[in-house]
Design a protein around this motif. Structure first.
Motif, PDB file in Angstrom:
ATOM      1  N   LYS A  55      22.872   6.415  16.989  1.00 51.98           N
ATOM      2  CA  LYS A  55      22.416   6.336  18.381  1.00 51.98           C
ATOM      3  C   LYS A  55      22.329   4.855  18.737  1.00 51.98           C
ATOM      4  CE  LYS A  55      19.034   7.855  21.741  1.00 51.98           C
ATOM      5  NZ  LYS A  55      20.019   8.274  22.704  1.00 51.98           N
ATOM      6  N   LEU A  56      23.413   4.325  19.301  1.00 49.63           N
ATOM      7  CA  LEU A  56      23.464   2.921  19.696  1.00 49.63           C
ATOM      8  C   LEU A  56      23.241   2.742  21.190  1.00 49.63           C
ATOM      9  CD1 LEU A  56      26.562   1.635  17.684  1.00 49.63           C
ATOM     10  CD2 LEU A  56      24.155   1.569  17.035  1.00 49.63           C
TER      11      LEU A  56
ATOM     12  N   SER B 143      16.545  12.296  28.018  1.00 43.54           N
ATOM     13  CA  SER B 143      17.961  12.543  28.301  1.00 43.54           C
ATOM     14  C   SER B 143      18.397  13.893  27.753  1.00 43.54           C
ATOM     15  CB  SER B 143      18.816  11.432  27.701  1.00 43.54           C
ATOM     16  OG  SER B 143      18.691  11.430  26.293  1.00 43.54           O
ATOM     17  N   LYS B 144      19.592  14.274  28.197  1.00 51.31           N
ATOM     18  CA  LYS B 144      20.245  15.495  27.728  1.00 51.31           C
ATOM     19  C   LYS B 144      21.547  15.094  27.050  1.00 51.31           C
ATOM     20  CE  LYS B 144      19.076  17.797  32.012  1.00 51.31           C
ATOM     21  NZ  LYS B 144      19.640  18.570  33.115  1.00 51.31           N
ATOM     22  N   GLY B 145      22.143  16.055  26.371  1.00 50.57           N
ATOM     23  CA  GLY B 145      23.466  15.819  25.806  1.00 50.57           C
ATOM     24  C   GLY B 145      23.427  15.368  24.369  1.00 50.57           C
ATOM     25  N   PHE B 146      24.402  14.562  24.004  1.00 49.77           N
ATOM     26  CA  PHE B 146      24.577  14.133  22.616  1.00 49.77           C
ATOM     27  C   PHE B 146      23.448  13.207  22.176  1.00 49.77           C
ATOM     28  CE2 PHE B 146      28.712  15.477  23.915  1.00 49.77           C
ATOM     29  CZ  PHE B 146      29.330  15.938  22.773  1.00 49.77           C
ATOM     30  N   TRP B 147      22.907  13.427  20.973  1.00 45.63           N
ATOM     31  CA  TRP B 147      21.887  12.540  20.420  1.00 45.63           C
ATOM     32  C   TRP B 147      22.561  11.305  19.839  1.00 45.63           C
ATOM     33  CZ3 TRP B 147      17.180  10.922  20.519  1.00 45.63           C
ATOM     34  CH2 TRP B 147      16.701  10.123  19.498  1.00 45.63           C
ATOM     35  N   PHE B 148      23.563  11.503  18.976  1.00 42.88           N
ATOM     36  CA  PHE B 148      24.309  10.376  18.419  1.00 42.88           C
ATOM     37  C   PHE B 148      25.325   9.942  19.461  1.00 42.88           C
ATOM     38  CE2 PHE B 148      23.021  12.736  14.558  1.00 42.88           C
ATOM     39  CZ  PHE B 148      22.229  11.749  13.993  1.00 42.88           C
ATOM     40  N   THR B 149      25.290   8.671  19.830  1.00 46.87           N
ATOM     41  CA  THR B 149      26.112   8.190  20.942  1.00 46.87           C
ATOM     42  C   THR B 149      27.308   7.349  20.497  1.00 46.87           C
ATOM     43  OG1 THR B 149      24.756   6.217  21.245  1.00 46.87           O
ATOM     44  CG2 THR B 149      24.098   8.204  22.460  1.00 46.87           C
TER      45      THR B 149
ATOM     46  N   LEU C 279      20.492  -0.136  30.421  1.00 48.94           N
ATOM     47  CA  LEU C 279      21.263   0.838  29.673  1.00 48.94           C
ATOM     48  C   LEU C 279      22.472   0.170  29.073  1.00 48.94           C
ATOM     49  CD1 LEU C 279      23.444   2.907  32.009  1.00 48.94           C
ATOM     50  CD2 LEU C 279      21.476   1.788  32.988  1.00 48.94           C
ATOM     51  N   GLY C 280      22.857   0.688  27.930  1.00 48.93           N
ATOM     52  CA  GLY C 280      24.035   0.148  27.279  1.00 48.93           C
ATOM     53  C   GLY C 280      23.994   0.327  25.782  1.00 48.93           C
ATOM     54  N   ASP C 281      24.788  -0.471  25.121  1.00 48.30           N
ATOM     55  CA  ASP C 281      24.996  -0.425  23.682  1.00 48.30           C
ATOM     56  C   ASP C 281      24.047  -1.425  23.023  1.00 48.30           C
ATOM     57  OD1 ASP C 281      25.968  -0.679  21.094  1.00 48.30           O
ATOM     58  OD2 ASP C 281      28.011  -1.149  21.685  1.00 48.30           O
ATOM     59  N   PHE C 282      23.037  -0.923  22.325  1.00 50.15           N
ATOM     60  CA  PHE C 282      22.068  -1.778  21.647  1.00 50.15           C
ATOM     61  C   PHE C 282      22.319  -1.693  20.148  1.00 50.15           C
ATOM     62  CE2 PHE C 282      20.161  -0.697  25.698  1.00 50.15           C
ATOM     63  CZ  PHE C 282      19.669  -1.920  26.125  1.00 50.15           C
ATOM     64  N   ASN C 283      23.248  -2.514  19.655  1.00 50.90           N
ATOM     65  CA  ASN C 283      23.584  -2.536  18.230  1.00 50.90           C
ATOM     66  C   ASN C 283      22.504  -3.233  17.430  1.00 50.90           C
ATOM     67  OD1 ASN C 283      26.109  -1.283  17.758  1.00 50.90           O
ATOM     68  ND2 ASN C 283      27.134  -2.978  18.774  1.00 50.90           N
ATOM     69  N   VAL C 284      22.104  -2.595  16.356  1.00 48.36           N
ATOM     70  CA  VAL C 284      21.185  -3.227  15.405  1.00 48.36           C
ATOM     71  C   VAL C 284      21.810  -3.025  14.027  1.00 48.36           C
ATOM     72  CG1 VAL C 284      18.822  -3.347  14.556  1.00 48.36           C
ATOM     73  CG2 VAL C 284      19.243  -2.655  16.899  1.00 48.36           C
ATOM     74  N   VAL C 285      22.934  -3.725  13.811  1.00 44.09           N
ATOM     75  CA  VAL C 285      23.664  -3.614  12.551  1.00 44.09           C
ATOM     76  C   VAL C 285      24.074  -5.001  12.083  1.00 44.09           C
ATOM     77  CG1 VAL C 285      24.553  -1.288  12.956  1.00 44.09           C
ATOM     78  CG2 VAL C 285      25.843  -3.254  13.766  1.00 44.09           C
ATOM     79  N   ARG C 286      24.300  -5.120  10.800  1.00 44.15           N
ATOM     80  CA  ARG C 286      24.811  -6.368  10.251  1.00 44.15           C
ATOM     81  C   ARG C 286      26.326  -6.329  10.287  1.00 44.15           C
ATOM     82  NH1 ARG C 286      21.464  -6.613   4.774  1.00 44.15           N
ATOM     83  NH2 ARG C 286      20.744  -4.667   5.600  1.00 44.15           N
TER      84      ARG C 286
ATOM     85  N   LEU D 156      31.841  -4.033   9.279  1.00 43.12           N
ATOM     86  CA  LEU D 156      30.467  -3.592   9.485  1.00 43.12           C
ATOM     87  C   LEU D 156      29.813  -3.468   8.113  1.00 43.12           C
ATOM     88  CD1 LEU D 156      28.361  -2.250  11.477  1.00 43.12           C
ATOM     89  CD2 LEU D 156      29.437  -0.101  10.852  1.00 43.12           C
ATOM     90  N   ILE D 157      28.641  -4.062   7.933  1.00 39.46           N
ATOM     91  CA  ILE D 157      27.979  -4.011   6.639  1.00 39.46           C
ATOM     92  C   ILE D 157      26.949  -2.903   6.583  1.00 39.46           C
ATOM     93  CG2 ILE D 157      26.499  -5.281   5.039  1.00 39.46           C
ATOM     94  CD1 ILE D 157      27.883  -7.823   6.012  1.00 39.46           C
ATOM     95  N   GLY D 158      26.175  -2.710   7.632  1.00 41.06           N
ATOM     96  CA  GLY D 158      25.199  -1.628   7.606  1.00 41.06           C
ATOM     97  C   GLY D 158      24.023  -1.891   8.509  1.00 41.06           C
ATOM     98  N   PHE D 159      23.079  -0.986   8.466  1.00 45.95           N
ATOM     99  CA  PHE D 159      21.892  -1.043   9.298  1.00 45.95           C
ATOM    100  C   PHE D 159      21.008  -2.214   8.876  1.00 45.95           C
ATOM    101  CE2 PHE D 159      17.647   0.426  10.577  1.00 45.95           C
ATOM    102  CZ  PHE D 159      17.908   0.721  11.900  1.00 45.95           C
ATOM    103  N   ASP D 160      20.502  -2.951   9.837  1.00 44.97           N
ATOM    104  CA  ASP D 160      19.649  -4.109   9.568  1.00 44.97           C
ATOM    105  C   ASP D 160      18.206  -3.744   9.920  1.00 44.97           C
ATOM    106  OD1 ASP D 160      18.281  -6.532   9.560  1.00 44.97           O
ATOM    107  OD2 ASP D 160      19.992  -7.647  10.342  1.00 44.97           O
TER     108      ASP D 160
END
Length: 120
Positions: free
Chosen positions: A74-75, A54-60, A16-23, A29-33
């Motif tokens: 959703k990161l 899971s429950k709760g917020f979709w966008f994290t 679990l954690g922050d899985f960034n997939v961005v440039r 921050l440039i954008g989604f890669d």
């Protein structure tokens, strides 16, 4: 993740954690890669992991701006394999309000068969 998975494919896994997939440049921050996202999704297929229900917020994640400048994504994820879900069928994951952070809090609880939660 693939290298660790190769050590023993039968073990229960949770990540679990922050899985960034961005440039990202050095300044902004440039954008989604798309290619990085495809590679990440291919890796998850290879190691047989998926998002835990899971429950709760979709966008994290949010940039905490308002109006047109607001971005959310959703990161943060809780990834498990079937062996983990089989071992802990009563586990619950929730994404809670972010508070002062720009990321949601991740809460896991083990729910006993009688419905009582135990923090994880």
């Amino acid at each position: 993740m693939r290298s660790v998975f190769q050590l023993d494919t039968s073990k229960p896994w949770i990540q679990l954690g922050d899985f960034n997939v961005v440039r990202v440049s050095t300044e902004q921050l440039i954008g989604f890669d798309n290619s990085a996202a495809a590679e990440f999704n291919d890796c998850l297929l290879h190691i047989a992991q998926d998002d835990m229900p899971s429950k709760g917020f979709w966008f994290t994640w949010t940039n905490k701006r308002g109006g047109d400048g607001r971005n959310k994504s959703k990161l943060d994820r809780v990834l498990t394999n079937l062996a983990w879900l089989d071992m802990f069928p009563n586990a619950e994951t929730s994404f809670l309000a972010p508070g002062v952070s720009d990321h949601c809090l991740i809460s896991m609880a083990m729910v006993s068969p009688n419905g009582r939660r135990k923090p994880f």
